[in-house]
Scaffold this motif. Structure first.
Motif, PDB file in Angstrom:
ATOM      1  N   ALA A  69       2.630  12.221  -1.162  1.00 52.74           N
ATOM      2  CA  ALA A  69       1.683  11.200  -0.494  1.00 52.74           C
ATOM      3  C   ALA A  69       1.751   9.985  -1.404  1.00 52.74           C
ATOM      4  O   ALA A  69       1.944   8.780  -0.903  1.00 52.74           O
ATOM      5  CB  ALA A  69       0.346  11.588  -0.324  1.00 52.74           C
ATOM      6  N   GLY A  70       2.024  10.073  -2.690  1.00 49.43           N
ATOM      7  CA  GLY A  70       2.047   8.949  -3.534  1.00 49.43           C
ATOM      8  C   GLY A  70       3.419   8.221  -3.425  1.00 49.43           C
ATOM      9  O   GLY A  70       3.327   6.956  -3.333  1.00 49.43           O
ATOM     10  N   ALA A  71       4.561   8.974  -3.393  1.00 51.23           N
ATOM     11  CA  ALA A  71       5.787   8.294  -3.130  1.00 51.23           C
ATOM     12  C   ALA A  71       5.663   7.653  -1.715  1.00 51.23           C
ATOM     13  O   ALA A  71       6.499   6.430  -1.635  1.00 51.23           O
ATOM     14  CB  ALA A  71       6.919   9.422  -3.310  1.00 51.23           C
ATOM     15  N   ALA A  72       5.448   8.365  -0.884  1.00 49.89           N
ATOM     16  CA  ALA A  72       5.400   7.500   0.564  1.00 49.89           C
ATOM     17  C   ALA A  72       4.518   6.400   0.565  1.00 49.89           C
ATOM     18  O   ALA A  72       5.088   5.269   1.194  1.00 49.89           O
ATOM     19  CB  ALA A  72       4.650   8.575   1.522  1.00 49.89           C
ATOM     20  N   PHE A  73       3.295   6.537  -0.074  1.00 45.81           N
ATOM     21  CA  PHE A  73       2.628   5.129   0.013  1.00 45.81           C
ATOM     22  C   PHE A  73       3.292   4.119  -0.685  1.00 45.81           C
ATOM     23  O   PHE A  73       3.296   2.561  -0.287  1.00 45.81           O
ATOM     24  CB  PHE A  73       1.186   5.441  -0.811  1.00 45.81           C
ATOM     25  N   VAL A  74       3.843   4.391  -1.760  1.00 41.10           N
ATOM     26  CA  VAL A  74       4.625   3.280  -2.710  1.00 41.10           C
ATOM     27  C   VAL A  74       5.903   2.576  -1.892  1.00 41.10           C
ATOM     28  O   VAL A  74       6.060   1.597  -1.600  1.00 41.10           O
ATOM     29  CB  VAL A  74       4.868   3.868  -4.095  1.00 41.10           C
ATOM     30  N   THR A  75       6.692   3.665  -1.429  1.00 42.90           N
ATOM     31  CA  THR A  75       8.101   3.272  -0.963  1.00 42.90           C
ATOM     32  C   THR A  75       7.953   2.778   0.494  1.00 42.90           C
ATOM     33  O   THR A  75       8.695   1.801   1.001  1.00 42.90           O
ATOM     34  CB  THR A  75       9.196   4.607  -0.857  1.00 42.90           C
ATOM     35  N   VAL A  76       7.078   3.444   1.305  1.00 45.92           N
ATOM     36  CA  VAL A  76       7.054   3.358   2.734  1.00 45.92           C
ATOM     37  C   VAL A  76       6.143   1.826   3.041  1.00 45.92           C
ATOM     38  O   VAL A  76       6.322   1.107   3.944  1.00 45.92           O
ATOM     39  CB  VAL A  76       6.543   4.444   3.781  1.00 45.92           C
ATOM     40  N   TYR A  77       5.088   1.970   2.227  1.00 40.42           N
ATOM     41  CA  TYR A  77       4.059   0.657   2.457  1.00 40.42           C
ATOM     42  C   TYR A  77       4.040  -0.394   1.533  1.00 40.42           C
ATOM     43  O   TYR A  77       4.276  -1.644   1.802  1.00 40.42           O
ATOM     44  CB  TYR A  77       2.680   1.298   2.824  1.00 40.42           C
ATOM     45  N   PHE A  78       3.813   0.281   0.301  1.00 35.06           N
ATOM     46  CA  PHE A  78       3.224  -0.872  -0.574  1.00 35.06           C
ATOM     47  C   PHE A  78       4.405  -1.894  -1.315  1.00 35.06           C
ATOM     48  O   PHE A  78       4.087  -3.025  -1.131  1.00 35.06           O
ATOM     49  CB  PHE A  78       2.829  -0.125  -2.124  1.00 35.06           C
ATOM     50  N   VAL A  79       5.425  -1.210  -1.557  1.00 29.52           N
ATOM     51  CA  VAL A  79       6.839  -2.051  -1.780  1.00 29.52           C
ATOM     52  C   VAL A  79       7.105  -2.964  -0.737  1.00 29.52           C
ATOM     53  O   VAL A  79       7.296  -4.307  -0.939  1.00 29.52           O
ATOM     54  CB  VAL A  79       7.767  -1.164  -2.606  1.00 29.52           C
ATOM     55  N   PRO A  80       7.477  -2.801   0.449  1.00 31.84           N
ATOM     56  CA  PRO A  80       7.625  -3.547   1.356  1.00 31.84           C
ATOM     57  C   PRO A  80       6.344  -4.583   1.756  1.00 31.84           C
ATOM     58  O   PRO A  80       6.789  -5.713   2.152  1.00 31.84           O
ATOM     59  CB  PRO A  80       7.696  -2.707   2.771  1.00 31.84           C
ATOM     60  N   PHE A  81       5.130  -4.159   1.557  1.00 32.36           N
ATOM     61  CA  PHE A  81       4.213  -5.025   1.755  1.00 32.36           C
ATOM     62  C   PHE A  81       4.043  -6.151   0.615  1.00 32.36           C
ATOM     63  O   PHE A  81       3.830  -7.229   0.996  1.00 32.36           O
ATOM     64  CB  PHE A  81       2.799  -4.181   1.389  1.00 32.36           C
ATOM     65  N   LEU A  82       4.766  -5.900  -0.584  1.00 30.69           N
ATOM     66  CA  LEU A  82       4.751  -7.015  -1.536  1.00 30.69           C
ATOM     67  C   LEU A  82       5.685  -7.996  -1.033  1.00 30.69           C
ATOM     68  O   LEU A  82       5.609  -9.379  -1.334  1.00 30.69           O
ATOM     69  CB  LEU A  82       5.219  -6.448  -2.684  1.00 30.69           C
ATOM     70  N   LYS A  83       6.613  -7.779  -0.277  1.00 28.58           N
ATOM     71  CA  LYS A  83       7.649  -8.938   0.106  1.00 28.58           C
ATOM     72  C   LYS A  83       7.254  -9.224   1.490  1.00 28.58           C
ATOM     73  O   LYS A  83       7.359 -10.606   1.710  1.00 28.58           O
ATOM     74  CB  LYS A  83       9.059  -8.425   0.437  1.00 28.58           C
ATOM     75  N   TYR A  84       6.797  -8.574   2.351  1.00 21.56           N
ATOM     76  CA  TYR A  84       6.206  -9.055   3.968  1.00 21.56           C
ATOM     77  C   TYR A  84       4.722  -8.601   3.932  1.00 21.56           C
ATOM     78  O   TYR A  84       4.731  -7.507   4.676  1.00 21.56           O
ATOM     79  CB  TYR A  84       7.272  -8.348   4.929  1.00 21.56           C
TER      80      TYR A  84
END
Length: 216
Positions: A69-84
């Motif tokens: 869950a933590g890895a999915a939140f970071v890779t699927v949402y949070f990191v892309p969110f920082l750019k877009y």
């Protein structure tokens, strides 16, 4: 609030016909979207859990579910969110929605691929560097690569319109992050508990058999 601001600017410049009204989008549409998204990513996360269980360390089902869950939140949402980052209604040109969607999903795909590569790298470095140092090195490598990709990928062409409240934009993006936090926390807690029960070793037959009363 963003919808009210959008209607106010549309009234000033001529309101366009909507295929799906904002009222439907913010009620039944939002509920349907969250449900479908939750089921879809939950199923993918369950497959990732099955692959990761026993392969990323000596973690039980609950800990593995939390890691997934933590890895999915970071890779699927949070990191892309920082750019877009997510934008509310009245922000974004409808003519560029296809381009913006493609860039966002491209960022997600790259983040997941680099994240998987970082996990593989960490496992290979663990025998030489130790688990902690290998994890830190792999995490830093992921962060550096994603920072370079974020710098190379084109930005969104849609600027925040003049007069749009900055506090409203901030609150909307916080709400978007909060929704994802609730989603993945729920996966970690609920799915982890159910998986732990389902994968618990069965008691031996001798332990399950009832104890006979002593003869009198």
């Amino acid at each position: 609030d963003a919808t009210a601001h959008e209607h106010g600017t549309a009234d000033a410049g001529g309101e366009e016909e909507e295929l799906v009204s904002r009222d439907v989008q913010s009620t039944a549409g939002l509920a349907t979207g969250v449900l479908v998204y939750g089921v879809a990513v939950g199923g993918i996360a369950a497959l990732a859990f099955c692959f990761a269980l026993g392969r990323v360390g000596r973690f039980g089902p609950r800990a593995t579910a939390a890691l997934v869950a933590g890895a999915a939140f970071v890779t699927v949402y949070f990191v892309p969110f920082l750019k877009y980052p997510a934008n509310p209604p009245a922000v974004g040109n409808p003519d560029t929605i296809g381009k913006r969607t493609a860039l966002f999903f491209l960022m997600i795909a790259l983040s997941v691929l680099i994240g998987v590569a970082a996990v593989i790298l960490g496992k290979r470095l663990a025998p030489r560097l130790g688990t902690w140092n290998a994890t830190v090195a792999a995490g830093l490598g992921y962060a550096v690569v994603m920072a370079v990709l974020a710098f190379v990928l084109p930005p969104n062409d849609d600027a925040i319109p003049d007069g749009f409240p900055a506090a409203l934009l901030w609150d909307f993006r916080l709400a978007s992050i909060g929704l994802q936090v609730v989603l993945w926390t729920g996966f970690a807690l609920l799915f982890g508990t159910l998986a732990d029960r389902a994968l618990a070793p069965a008691a031996p037959a001798a332990e399950r058999a009832p104890v006979a009363a002593p003869a009198v």
